[in-house]
Enzyme design. Sequence first.
Site, PDB file in Angstrom:
ATOM      1  N   CYS A  21       0.840  -1.205   0.000  1.00 45.54           N
ATOM      2  CA  CYS A  21       0.000   0.000   0.000  1.00 45.54           C
ATOM      3  C   CYS A  21       0.874   1.254   0.000  1.00 45.54           C
ATOM      4  O   CYS A  21       2.034   1.213   0.399  1.00 45.54           O
ATOM      5  CB  CYS A  21      -0.945  -0.011   1.200  1.00 45.54           C
ATOM      6  SG  CYS A  21      -0.180   0.498   2.753  1.00 45.54           S
ATOM      7  N   CYS A  24       2.709   2.093   3.256  1.00 42.04           N
ATOM      8  CA  CYS A  24       3.882   1.264   3.547  1.00 42.04           C
ATOM      9  C   CYS A  24       5.033   1.626   2.611  1.00 42.04           C
ATOM     10  O   CYS A  24       6.199   1.527   3.000  1.00 42.04           O
ATOM     11  CB  CYS A  24       3.529  -0.218   3.439  1.00 42.04           C
ATOM     12  SG  CYS A  24       2.616  -0.809   4.881  1.00 42.04           S
ATOM     13  N   CYS A  98      -2.864  -4.760   1.702  1.00 40.78           N
ATOM     14  CA  CYS A  98      -1.415  -4.573   1.555  1.00 40.78           C
ATOM     15  C   CYS A  98      -0.651  -5.796   2.076  1.00 40.78           C
ATOM     16  O   CYS A  98      -1.002  -6.356   3.121  1.00 40.78           O
ATOM     17  CB  CYS A  98      -1.016  -3.326   2.332  1.00 40.78           C
ATOM     18  SG  CYS A  98       0.742  -3.103   2.528  1.00 40.78           S
ATOM     19  N   CYS A 101       1.417  -4.296   5.643  1.00 42.38           N
ATOM     20  CA  CYS A 101       0.692  -3.941   6.878  1.00 42.38           C
ATOM     21  C   CYS A 101      -0.568  -4.786   7.055  1.00 42.38           C
ATOM     22  O   CYS A 101      -1.251  -4.669   8.077  1.00 42.38           O
ATOM     23  CB  CYS A 101       0.366  -2.458   6.911  1.00 42.38           C
ATOM     24  SG  CYS A 101      -0.808  -1.929   5.648  1.00 42.38           S
ATOM     25  N   ASP A 333      -5.188  -5.425  66.680  1.00 42.00           N
ATOM     26  CA  ASP A 333      -5.990  -6.637  66.859  1.00 42.00           C
ATOM     27  C   ASP A 333      -7.463  -6.278  66.819  1.00 42.00           C
ATOM     28  O   ASP A 333      -7.852  -5.126  67.008  1.00 42.00           O
ATOM     29  CB  ASP A 333      -5.664  -7.290  68.208  1.00 42.00           C
ATOM     30  CG  ASP A 333      -4.271  -7.891  68.212  1.00 42.00           C
ATOM     31  OD1 ASP A 333      -3.736  -8.132  67.120  1.00 42.00           O
ATOM     32  OD2 ASP A 333      -3.725  -8.092  69.320  1.00 42.00           O
TER      33      ASP A 333
HETATM   34 ZN    ZN Z   1       0.543  -1.254   4.019  1.00 49.97          ZN
END
Ligand code: ZN
Length: 517
Positions: A21, A24, A98, A101, A333
């Site tokens: 893509c 990327c 893609c 990714c 206590d």
């Molecule tokens: Zn990508």
Amino acid sequence: MLLIEEKYRTVAEILFSSGTCPRCVLRLCCVGFPTPYRLPYKDLMEELRKFLTPGDGDGGAADGDNAPPNKKARLDDSDGCPAEEAQSAETSGAPKTCNLCLGILQHLSDVEFVKKTFHKVQSAGYEFKDFVFSVSLPAQLLVREHCAWLQAQQEMKKSGRVLDKGDIIQLKEAYKWIIHPLISDELGVQAVSKSAFEVGVVFCHQETDEDCHFLATVCKDCFKPAKNKHSVFTRMAVVKALEKIKENDFWRHFPWPPSSPKTTCEVVDMQCNHASVFVAGRYNKYSRNLPQTPWVIDGERKMESSVEELITERLMAVFKADSFNFSSSGREDVDVRTLGRGRPFAVEIVNPHKVQFNKQDMKDLQEKINNSDKIKVRDLQIVNREAVAHMKEGEEEKTKCYSALIWTEKNIKKEDLDLLDNVKELKIVQKTPLRVLHRRPLASRIRLIHTMTTEYVDEHHFRLYLKTQAGTYIKEFVHSDFGRTVPNIESLMKTSADILELDVESVDVDWPPALDD
Ligand code: ZN
């Protein structure tokens, strides 16, 4: 403007034509500015195509001259050309997933995903003034990215250049550049790198799950089964293996280009979480039938309530939290009252949904807790985690003041009480009391009785006021615990003695700070 440097042109080309893509492509071309990533997908596609097509005028950093002549053909000719598919997909509104990714920078940063996130956060009902968005990505993305980097590096080498892996923009970073402003706009608050409020998303991609598996045969020792991990292929292990593996070995198992997936990454989990809030104060306990913490033996309640419950049930209701951890400066206590200014305590409130409280709110909350006649709290306030550690610091060195009602077998004479009144810094040795031996190791401890004062009640009773080192067992100091504490009131007064009532008069811990009433 894509801001891709000319030297990355062939890298961009190779990636784009393999089914990567445009976002990327930007990452692998080391574009380190958020703006181009935030362009609408369609515009980005357009820009990238322009950049990769010579003589097409404004092509970002491209000036066309160095572009290889066969580029246009390569983009347009090959069968199932991604550029073409992307184009047709664009018109149908869904770009092809893609191969780097796995759709995260495409479908999982779109309006629909942002809306989904917004609704999730809104319905969770938290109060927050900013947020941190954390993503967990499938480990195979690392393998695919490694593959693309090796390929890009080979390409760069041809022109005598290097491509450092560290210069590539991390998927997580690019994703945040895109998604942060979108979610911020929806939520109306800033996304920051550190916030008490976290929105966490876990992505998975079943289809490519096996991408990592070859690494285990090549780098066996990187993948050791670990408890509470359902898979050995953690991101850490995969990163380690990819650092180790030789380039040729990698290519043999994972050739270029990575397959184009049919499906997109899925959101398998989305969670909101708020960091713990800490509330501190001091409590008085007025009941001799109230344990500090729930008293349960073999699943059976011995006392119907406890200091802890009386305080925390109010806190939990107001902070709308998941759980809590109660701690205090020592404990008394069940039959011991705590008077004076009370005993410091702190409560960690885990995953609170409501967190915005002003001084008045805290005062109101304190009043609600104080509706009980068994306990009262004061100085109730929100503190930070570090301050809580303060309470536990040097606990042993602190002093505590007590008053005790004591019975003696013999008739009390003035000399007996004078003797006690004159005691200063009395060193006593205490073996772990019999009554706590089941939960504390057997040991002998030296403790200091700083001072004692007395008040005659009748022939067989007197009141004893003690100032002691923290951790002194007062009951044992009075009745000797079968000689396990020496000296003791019995040995000092030379008579049998017993303790009838004990009150803590003060816990000299200078925390939390006193508030005005
Ligand atoms: Zn990508």
